[in-house]
Design an enzyme around this catalytic site. Structure first.
Site, short mmCIF file in Angstrom:
data_model
loop_
_atom_site.label_atom_id
_atom_site.label_comp_id
_atom_site.label_asym_id
_atom_site.label_seq_id
_atom_site.Cartn_x
_atom_site.Cartn_y
_atom_site.Cartn_z
N SER A 43 0.82 -1.20 0.00
CA SER A 43 0.00 0.00 0.00
C SER A 43 0.86 1.26 0.00
CB SER A 43 -0.95 0.00 1.20
OG SER A 43 -0.24 -0.04 2.41
N GLU A 44 2.05 1.19 0.60
CA GLU A 44 2.98 2.32 0.56
C GLU A 44 4.42 1.82 0.44
OE1 GLU A 44 1.93 5.40 0.54
OE2 GLU A 44 -0.10 5.23 1.40
N THR A 45 5.22 2.55 -0.32
CA THR A 45 6.67 2.37 -0.34
C THR A 45 7.29 3.69 0.09
OG1 THR A 45 6.61 0.70 -2.08
CG2 THR A 45 8.69 1.85 -1.75
#
Length: 260
Positions: A43-45
């Protein structure tokens, strides 16, 4: 470049919210970082670059860059502590200003984030139909809609229409209820199909909205929230004027090298 996957807001692997953390050796273009985030599919990097005594920090979903992310910030700090790069207070320069982070001897990491209190509003067209429940209260914050419902069971059993939610002009929709449990004050789930995330497992930035809302409702500054996704996770919150302290643990699942 070194790259990691870290499960945030949990002390157990394969729970909480996974984030990738890439330690940059030099500045990178937004298009390249977006491609890496799409490859990682979390969902996030988070992309971390040392700048003087602190770090720059940017966050990308598989589809867009976002201005604030809690679990990937927690993951980034956890990586810097665990590899011995840092041992005390860390300052990250971000699109949401300077975010400071500090860990303790137990591994608990506390982040100082801006509060994003919601203001009551009329439910946007399609919201009630997309959620399939009647809200107790609806409000909007800088990024998200907040929807209170009657019970944790309603939150747990939600099966939203993601196509309709994606049409709403907000980053995401937070659905929440007060908790009857003694160890948790409120529960929530977070849906953000508009930015490529149907449901986020544990959302730190959503608690920048939840903390001032529930602190106002319950009259308590320090609260504990549980996100009722399939993976689940716990976020400890403390409201301090226009700031929110978000605290949680994190676990490194794997690490390696990025070759491109």
């Amino acid at each position: 470049m070194r790259i990691f996957t870290v499960d945030s807001f949990t002390d157990r692997p394969f729970k909480g919210n996974p984030a990738a953390v890439c330690l940059l050796e030099a500045p990178a273009t937004a298009s390249w970082m977006q491609e890496v985030a799409a490859e990682m599919r979390h969902s996030e990097t988070a992309f971390v670059l040392r700048e003087g005594s602190g770090y720059s920090l940017r966050w990308f979903t598989p589809e867009v860059e976002v201005a604030l992310c809690g679990h990937a910030t927690l993951a980034a700090a956890h990586v810097l502590y665990s590899i011995g790069e840092e041992s005390g207070r860390i300052e990250f320069s971000t699109q949401s200003g300077i975010l400071s982070v500090e860990g303790d001897s137990s591994g608990l990491i506390t982040m100082d984030f801006p509060a994003k209190p919601p203001s009551e509003c009329v439910a946007p067209v399609g919201l009630v139909e997309a959620l399939g429940v009647e809200p107790v209260w609806v409000g909007n914050s800088e990024f998200d809609l907040l929807v209170e419902v009657k019970s944790p069971d309603i939150v747990l059993e939600l099966a939203p229409d993601f196509g309709v939610l994606a049409s709403l002009e907000v980053r995401g929709v937070i659905v929440t209820a007060v908790s009857p449990d003694s160890d948790v004050d409120f529960v929530s789930r977070f849906f953000a199909p508009r930015v490529g995330i149907d449901e986020d497992p544990v959302t730190g930035s959503a608690h920048c909205v939840l903390a001032p809302y529930w602190s106002g409702r319950l009259g308590v500054h320090a609260l504990t929230g549980r996100q009722l996704s399939a993976r689940g996770g716990v976020v400890r919150t403390t409201l301090r004027d226009e700031r929110v302290l978000l605290a949680g643990h994190a676990v490194t699942v794997w690490s390696g090298e990025l070759h491109v």
